[in-house]
Design an enzyme around this catalytic site. Structure first.
Site, PDB file in Angstrom:
ATOM      1  N   HIS A 248      12.573  -2.565   2.819  1.00 52.19           N
ATOM      2  CA  HIS A 248      11.912  -1.185   3.232  1.00 52.19           C
ATOM      3  C   HIS A 248      13.075  -0.120   2.585  1.00 52.19           C
ATOM      4  CE1 HIS A 248       8.946  -3.148   5.691  1.00 52.19           C
ATOM      5  NE2 HIS A 248      10.116  -3.997   6.224  1.00 52.19           N
ATOM      6  N   ILE A 249      12.399   0.747   1.887  1.00 51.35           N
ATOM      7  CA  ILE A 249      13.223   1.716   1.465  1.00 51.35           C
ATOM      8  C   ILE A 249      13.581   2.554   2.529  1.00 51.35           C
ATOM      9  CG2 ILE A 249      12.827   4.019   0.084  1.00 51.35           C
ATOM     10  CD1 ILE A 249      10.485   2.620  -1.297  1.00 51.35           C
ATOM     11  N   SER A 250      13.071   2.964   3.666  1.00 50.49           N
ATOM     12  CA  SER A 250      13.535   3.703   4.713  1.00 50.49           C
ATOM     13  C   SER A 250      14.159   2.825   5.705  1.00 50.49           C
ATOM     14  CB  SER A 250      12.394   4.621   5.297  1.00 50.49           C
ATOM     15  OG  SER A 250      11.251   3.659   5.993  1.00 50.49           O
TER      16      SER A 250
ATOM     17  N   PRO B 216       0.829  -1.092   0.042  1.00 49.06           N
ATOM     18  CA  PRO B 216       0.016  -0.052   0.035  1.00 49.06           C
ATOM     19  C   PRO B 216       0.834   1.267   0.072  1.00 49.06           C
ATOM     20  CG  PRO B 216      -0.128  -1.050   2.260  1.00 49.06           C
ATOM     21  CD  PRO B 216       0.593  -2.071   1.168  1.00 49.06           C
ATOM     22  N   ASN B 217       0.186   2.236  -0.762  1.00 45.60           N
ATOM     23  CA  ASN B 217       0.928   3.634  -0.984  1.00 45.60           C
ATOM     24  C   ASN B 217       2.307   3.693  -1.682  1.00 45.60           C
ATOM     25  OD1 ASN B 217      -1.215   4.783   0.722  1.00 45.60           O
ATOM     26  ND2 ASN B 217      -0.364   3.899   2.328  1.00 45.60           N
TER      27      ASN B 217
ATOM     28  N   ASP C  13       1.684 -15.521   6.782  1.00 46.84           N
ATOM     29  CA  ASP C  13       1.238 -16.949   6.594  1.00 46.84           C
ATOM     30  C   ASP C  13       1.259 -17.269   4.990  1.00 46.84           C
ATOM     31  OD1 ASP C  13       0.592 -17.476   9.220  1.00 46.84           O
ATOM     32  OD2 ASP C  13      -1.690 -16.990   9.207  1.00 46.84           O
TER      33      ASP C  13
ATOM     34  N   ARG D 143      12.821   5.125  12.745  1.00 44.99           N
ATOM     35  CA  ARG D 143      11.347   5.579  12.908  1.00 44.99           C
ATOM     36  C   ARG D 143      10.475   5.382  14.142  1.00 44.99           C
ATOM     37  NH1 ARG D 143       8.930   5.164   6.945  1.00 44.99           N
ATOM     38  NH2 ARG D 143       7.802   6.648   7.824  1.00 44.99           N
TER      39      ARG D 143
ATOM     40  N   HIS E 158       3.667  -4.314   9.363  1.00 42.31           N
ATOM     41  CA  HIS E 158       3.603  -4.379  10.838  1.00 42.31           C
ATOM     42  C   HIS E 158       2.269  -4.764  11.172  1.00 42.31           C
ATOM     43  CE1 HIS E 158       6.941  -1.593   9.924  1.00 42.31           C
ATOM     44  NE2 HIS E 158       6.106  -0.726   9.251  1.00 42.31           N
TER      45      HIS E 158
ATOM     46  N   ARG F 104       4.949  10.662  -2.632  1.00 41.15           N
ATOM     47  CA  ARG F 104       4.663  10.469  -1.336  1.00 41.15           C
ATOM     48  C   ARG F 104       5.929  10.636  -0.465  1.00 41.15           C
ATOM     49  NH1 ARG F 104       4.653   4.406   1.318  1.00 41.15           N
ATOM     50  NH2 ARG F 104       3.875   5.070   3.370  1.00 41.15           N
TER      51      ARG F 104
ATOM     52  N   GLU G  14      12.284  -9.368   2.401  1.00 37.78           N
ATOM     53  CA  GLU G  14      11.558  -8.451   2.759  1.00 37.78           C
ATOM     54  C   GLU G  14      12.217  -7.116   2.562  1.00 37.78           C
ATOM     55  OE1 GLU G  14      10.395  -8.585   6.785  1.00 37.78           O
ATOM     56  OE2 GLU G  14      10.232  -6.233   7.211  1.00 37.78           O
TER      57      GLU G  14
ATOM     58  N   ALA H 117       2.945  -0.540   4.862  1.00 40.38           N
ATOM     59  CA  ALA H 117       2.415  -0.554   6.498  1.00 40.38           C
ATOM     60  C   ALA H 117       1.948  -2.106   6.573  1.00 40.38           C
ATOM     61  CB  ALA H 117       1.316   0.308   6.690  1.00 40.38           C
TER      62      ALA H 117
ATOM     63  N   ASN I 227       8.069  -5.561  -0.668  1.00 37.41           N
ATOM     64  CA  ASN I 227       7.958  -4.274   0.321  1.00 37.41           C
ATOM     65  C   ASN I 227       6.129  -4.402   0.589  1.00 37.41           C
ATOM     66  OD1 ASN I 227       7.579  -1.884   1.604  1.00 37.41           O
ATOM     67  ND2 ASN I 227       8.854  -0.768   0.373  1.00 37.41           N
TER      68      ASN I 227
ATOM     69  N   ARG J  36       6.634   0.951  13.701  1.00 30.88           N
ATOM     70  CA  ARG J  36       7.311   0.592  12.489  1.00 30.88           C
ATOM     71  C   ARG J  36       8.607  -0.350  12.951  1.00 30.88           C
ATOM     72  NH1 ARG J  36       5.274   3.699   8.351  1.00 30.88           N
ATOM     73  NH2 ARG J  36       4.641   5.716   9.297  1.00 30.88           N
TER      74      ARG J  36
ATOM     75  N   TYR K 135      11.195   8.784   1.220  1.00 30.90           N
ATOM     76  CA  TYR K 135      11.045   7.606   0.345  1.00 30.90           C
ATOM     77  C   TYR K 135      11.688   8.282  -1.124  1.00 30.90           C
ATOM     78  CZ  TYR K 135       7.782   5.730   3.534  1.00 30.90           C
ATOM     79  OH  TYR K 135       7.145   5.036   4.585  1.00 30.90           O
TER      80      TYR K 135
HETATM   81  C1  DQA Z   1       8.024   1.056   4.097  1.00 30.94           C
HETATM   82  C2  DQA Z   1       8.174   1.373   5.617  1.00 30.94           C
HETATM   83  C3  DQA Z   1       6.754   1.081   6.234  1.00 30.94           C
HETATM   84  O1  DQA Z   1       6.623   1.539   7.508  1.00 30.94           O
HETATM   85  C4  DQA Z   1       5.628   2.153   5.522  1.00 30.94           C
HETATM   86  O2  DQA Z   1       4.502   1.912   6.145  1.00 30.94           O
HETATM   87  C5  DQA Z   1       5.719   1.963   4.336  1.00 30.94           C
HETATM   88  C6  DQA Z   1       7.007   2.030   3.560  1.00 30.94           C
HETATM   89  C7  DQA Z   1       9.425   1.695   3.414  1.00 30.94           C
HETATM   90  O3  DQA Z   1       9.731   1.315   2.584  1.00 30.94           O
HETATM   91  O4  DQA Z   1      10.248   2.222   4.293  1.00 30.94           O
HETATM   92  O5  DQA Z   1       4.744   2.190   3.647  1.00 30.94           O
HETATM   93  O6  DQA Z   1       7.759  -0.253   3.958  1.00 30.94           O
END
Ligand code: DQA
Length: 143
Positions: free
Chosen positions: A98-100, A9-10, A85, A105, A78, A17, A96, A75, A72, A109, A22
């Protein structure tokens, strides 16, 4: 080799964003560079959804016949026992990303529901995390 990148998502709004977190680059532009870079080694498919169940469907669809998945989960990382599963239910290794650096943070997270189901985790290096994840999958494949 076939590698699938799944963004949650997002992440369709990368480049727009919260660019201070990001970055300012659209994922589609970065993806084209990745596909070009690994052209001789792997095909890289891409799927993005804001819907948890569709991410699970994509894990099920691709997770038995590709060589690796870069996930990725945004959210859902978390919160989603269902995605954890799904990762445990498939046979392809999942990295897995994560960009950040989620550990720098907010505390919410810091915990991932899915890490324990994944082959490994890469976080905090911006979009380069996706390339690093592909390198990890290539290294695992050649072991
Ligand atoms: C994220 C980190 C997550 O906490 C956040 O909700 C995202 C992006 C990252 O790529 O840093 O949507 O997965």
């Amino acid at each position: 080799m076939k590698i699938v990148i799944i963004n949650g998502p997002n992440l369709n709004l990368l480049g727009v964003r919260e660019p201070e977190i990001y970055g300012g680059r659209r994922f589609e532009d970065y993806l084209a560079c990745l596909q070009h870079k690994y052209n001789d080694v792997a095909t890289i498919e891409y799927f993005q959804s804001n819907v948890e169940g569709l991410i699970i469907d994509e894990l099920h669809r691709t997770g038995f016949d590709c060589d690796g998945i870069v996930l990725n989960a945004g959210a859902y990382t978390h919160t989603s026992l269902a995605i954890a599963d799904a990762i445990r239910s498939i046979t392809s290794p999942v990295v897995e990303v994560h960009i950040s650096n989620v550990h720098k943070r907010e505390p919410i997270r810091h915990h991932s529901m899915i890490s324990c189901a994944c082959a490994g985790v890469i976080a905090g290096f911006g979009l380069d995390c996706y390339r690093l994840a592909i390198e990890a999958l290539l290294a695992m494949k050649s072991e």
